[in-house]
Design a protein around this motif. Structure first.
Motif, PDB file in Angstrom:
ATOM      1  N   ARG A  28       8.853  -5.348  -1.556  1.00 60.33           N
ATOM      2  CA  ARG A  28       8.458  -4.123  -2.250  1.00 60.33           C
ATOM      3  C   ARG A  28       6.961  -3.856  -2.160  1.00 60.33           C
ATOM      4  O   ARG A  28       6.563  -2.754  -1.768  1.00 60.33           O
ATOM      5  CB  ARG A  28       8.930  -4.184  -3.710  1.00 60.33           C
ATOM      6  CG  ARG A  28       8.636  -2.920  -4.476  1.00 60.33           C
ATOM      7  CD  ARG A  28       9.313  -2.933  -5.828  1.00 60.33           C
ATOM      8  NE  ARG A  28      10.750  -3.002  -5.678  1.00 60.33           N
ATOM      9  CZ  ARG A  28      11.598  -3.124  -6.702  1.00 60.33           C
ATOM     10  NH1 ARG A  28      11.123  -3.209  -7.936  1.00 60.33           N
ATOM     11  NH2 ARG A  28      12.900  -3.174  -6.491  1.00 60.33           N
ATOM     12  N   PRO A  29       6.084  -4.817  -2.429  1.00 61.18           N
ATOM     13  CA  PRO A  29       4.649  -4.554  -2.235  1.00 61.18           C
ATOM     14  C   PRO A  29       4.312  -4.283  -0.778  1.00 61.18           C
ATOM     15  O   PRO A  29       3.435  -3.474  -0.479  1.00 61.18           O
ATOM     16  CB  PRO A  29       3.981  -5.832  -2.729  1.00 61.18           C
ATOM     17  CG  PRO A  29       4.981  -6.457  -3.652  1.00 61.18           C
ATOM     18  CD  PRO A  29       6.294  -6.131  -3.043  1.00 61.18           C
ATOM     19  N   LEU A  30       5.002  -4.952   0.129  1.00 64.10           N
ATOM     20  CA  LEU A  30       4.735  -4.763   1.547  1.00 64.10           C
ATOM     21  C   LEU A  30       5.075  -3.337   1.973  1.00 64.10           C
ATOM     22  O   LEU A  30       4.335  -2.710   2.728  1.00 64.10           O
ATOM     23  CB  LEU A  30       5.548  -5.771   2.370  1.00 64.10           C
ATOM     24  CG  LEU A  30       5.373  -5.687   3.896  1.00 64.10           C
ATOM     25  CD1 LEU A  30       3.933  -5.983   4.283  1.00 64.10           C
ATOM     26  CD2 LEU A  30       6.340  -6.634   4.593  1.00 64.10           C
ATOM     27  N   ILE A  31       6.194  -2.823   1.476  1.00 59.69           N
ATOM     28  CA  ILE A  31       6.601  -1.462   1.810  1.00 59.69           C
ATOM     29  C   ILE A  31       5.529  -0.468   1.376  1.00 59.69           C
ATOM     30  O   ILE A  31       5.123   0.411   2.143  1.00 59.69           O
ATOM     31  CB  ILE A  31       7.950  -1.130   1.131  1.00 59.69           C
ATOM     32  CG1 ILE A  31       9.078  -1.931   1.783  1.00 59.69           C
ATOM     33  CG2 ILE A  31       8.243   0.369   1.223  1.00 59.69           C
ATOM     34  CD1 ILE A  31      10.400  -1.816   1.065  1.00 59.69           C
ATOM     35  N   PHE A  32       5.056  -0.620   0.133  1.00 57.64           N
ATOM     36  CA  PHE A  32       4.029   0.298  -0.369  1.00 57.64           C
ATOM     37  C   PHE A  32       2.721   0.119   0.389  1.00 57.64           C
ATOM     38  O   PHE A  32       2.028   1.103   0.682  1.00 57.64           O
ATOM     39  CB  PHE A  32       3.815   0.068  -1.870  1.00 57.64           C
ATOM     40  CG  PHE A  32       4.858   0.710  -2.722  1.00 57.64           C
ATOM     41  CD1 PHE A  32       4.777   2.064  -3.042  1.00 57.64           C
ATOM     42  CD2 PHE A  32       5.936  -0.021  -3.185  1.00 57.64           C
ATOM     43  CE1 PHE A  32       5.747   2.657  -3.829  1.00 57.64           C
ATOM     44  CE2 PHE A  32       6.910   0.572  -3.973  1.00 57.64           C
ATOM     45  CZ  PHE A  32       6.824   1.909  -4.288  1.00 57.64           C
ATOM     46  N   PHE A  33       2.370  -1.119   0.705  1.00 58.35           N
ATOM     47  CA  PHE A  33       1.119  -1.388   1.419  1.00 58.35           C
ATOM     48  C   PHE A  33       1.127  -0.712   2.787  1.00 58.35           C
ATOM     49  O   PHE A  33       0.172  -0.026   3.161  1.00 58.35           O
ATOM     50  CB  PHE A  33       0.899  -2.896   1.571  1.00 58.35           C
ATOM     51  CG  PHE A  33      -0.286  -3.245   2.426  1.00 58.35           C
ATOM     52  CD1 PHE A  33      -1.570  -3.183   1.917  1.00 58.35           C
ATOM     53  CD2 PHE A  33      -0.115  -3.609   3.763  1.00 58.35           C
ATOM     54  CE1 PHE A  33      -2.665  -3.498   2.713  1.00 58.35           C
ATOM     55  CE2 PHE A  33      -1.199  -3.925   4.555  1.00 58.35           C
ATOM     56  CZ  PHE A  33      -2.478  -3.874   4.025  1.00 58.35           C
ATOM     57  N   ILE A  34       2.227  -0.908   3.540  1.00 60.15           N
ATOM     58  CA  ILE A  34       2.294  -0.331   4.887  1.00 60.15           C
ATOM     59  C   ILE A  34       2.385   1.193   4.813  1.00 60.15           C
ATOM     60  O   ILE A  34       1.732   1.909   5.578  1.00 60.15           O
ATOM     61  CB  ILE A  34       3.499  -0.908   5.658  1.00 60.15           C
ATOM     62  CG1 ILE A  34       3.334  -2.424   5.832  1.00 60.15           C
ATOM     63  CG2 ILE A  34       3.628  -0.235   7.017  1.00 60.15           C
ATOM     64  CD1 ILE A  34       4.521  -3.097   6.474  1.00 60.15           C
TER      65      ILE A  34
END
Length: 415
Positions: free
Chosen positions: A3-9
């Motif tokens: 979930r954080p990775l999705i928002f980060f990218i």
């Protein structure tokens, strides 16, 4: 983890590199398109709300919130009924009236008119006509003197002013040795009023209630009672309660029935304008589709590498949905802020534009409402912002789905 990775990218893709400057330009136009569409929609609906409120105020300044009439058209012993009605809940004012259609003749000019008999001391309780007198006062209408107050446009058409005489011709007739003749009565103009509605300024005249009773031969009866309510927008419910309290001997109606077609037309126009301007927002929102398609094409290699490292198809969709929602959210927020500011300052901005360019959007000698009114409705703002965001979200689904369908093997074969 994802979930954080999705928002980060997703957020990272909103920032452009040198080779993707064109994509960033398309992204910027999408944001500005949504912002302009939302701004226009909020501002236009606020102006339409302002016009509707202005018209409603002017119409209800002359029209009773509720009206009580006899079952057969006349009220006998209206004083007793007025006292009884005044004690009922939600009733703030009561005034008797007698009205009928007449012809008014002055010199060579003749005009049809609605003639209304009133008691000046009661009329201020239910209408605002006393505050819109341009000449004379309502109190100048005295029993037995046969004075008349005209709407300003009617007075101009007839070419009469205060102190001049005119003739009122009623539908009733007199039997004379010469045959059947219409009833005529001479009146003296004692005042004029202007409420800013052509329907009243051109077609209404007022006389004293006693004179009206004699003219129409119904005294001591009256046509009915006009009521002022404490909540005009709840008039249908209050009117029904009044009808139940008074019984079947009386007919009670409210202003929404008398002007239902007019206000229904205004509401229909607002809905049509909302749909038309929402299409502008939709076009801008679906520009996000082309933006995301180009981003997906540009990032095919990145997507393939992420998928080989275990990123799921759903997570890939999430990345581009985040990117599209960021674009849509920024455009919606900018548009909402701009629309609210514009709506709250229309009455200042429009005169400034008129002064700067020497033009008049609504000339006072042509339009009764010569200023552009605005009334911001926060419910409209919430609906517009919500619809803009939903359209932006829908626009992201297809490009995001396309991104999730990328086959890493095919993309990386020649890398």
């Amino acid at each position: 983890m994802f979930r954080p990775l999705i928002f980060f990218i997703g957020l990272r893709y909103t920032r452009a590199k040198r080779r993707t400057q064109f994509i960033s330009f398309i992204t910027l136009t999408s944001v500005l398109g949504i912002a302009l569409g939302v701004t226009a929609l909020i501002a236009v609906l606020s102006v339409m709300n302002g016009f509707e409120a202005e018209l409603r105020e002017r119409i209800l300044g002359m029209t009773a919130h509720s009206t009580i009439s006899g079952r057969f058209g006349q009220l006998e012993n209206w004083q007793t009924l007025a006292e009884r009605t005044r004690k009922l809940p939600h009733v703030e004012g009561v005034a008797p009236f007698t009205q009928g259609q007449v012809m008014i003749n002055a010199d060579r000019q003749v005009s049809g008119s609605m003639l209304q008999g009133i008691l000046p001391e009661y009329e201020a309780n239910v209408s605002e006509v006393a505050a819109h007198m341009t000449q004379g006062q309502l109190s100048d209408l005295k029993s037995g003197e046969f004075g008349i107050v005209l709407g300003i446009e009617l007075a101009h058409y007839l070419g009469v002013g205060v102190g001049e005489k005119l003739t009122v011709i009623t539908p009733q007739v007199n039997s004379t040795p010469a045959g059947i003749l219409p009833r005529l009565k001479r009146f003296t103009v004692v005042g004029t009023f202007q409420v800013g509605m052509y329907e009243y300024d051109r077609n209404m005249a007022m006389i004293h209630l006693d004179d009206a009773g004699k003219l129409f031969r119904i005294e001591p009866a009256v046509s009915g009672l006009r009521l002022k309510l404490d909540d005009l927008f709840n008039a249908p419910v209050i009117t029904q309660d009044l009808a139940d309290a008074l019984g079947d001997d009386y007919r009670v109606s409210d202003w929404t029935k008398a002007h239902s077609n007019f206000f229904r037309a205004v509401q229909t126009e607002k809905r049509a304008m909302f749909i038309i301007l929402l299409l502008i927002v939709a076009v801008a929102a679906f520009n996000i589709v082309s933006t995301l398609v180009m981003v997906v094409t540009d990032k095919r290699g990145d997507i393939a590498i992420l998928k080989t490292q275990g990123l799921s198809d759903l997570a890939v969709m999430g990345i581009f949905i985040v990117l599209g929602c960021v674009i849509g959210s920024i455009g919606t927020l900018l548009g909402t802020a701009g629309g609210v500011l514009l709506a709250l300052n229309v009455e200042t901005i429009v005169p400034a534009i008129e002064k700067a360019f020497g033009i008049h959007f609504m000339a006072a000698d042509v339009y009764y409402i010569s200023e552009v009114p605005s009334k911001l409705s926060w419910v409209d703002v919430y609906w517009i912002a919500g619809m803009a965001f939903v359209l932006s979200l829908l626009a992201t689904l297809y490009p995001a789905w396309q991104a999730s369908r990328i086959n890493p093997a095919e993309v990386l074969r020649y890398e």
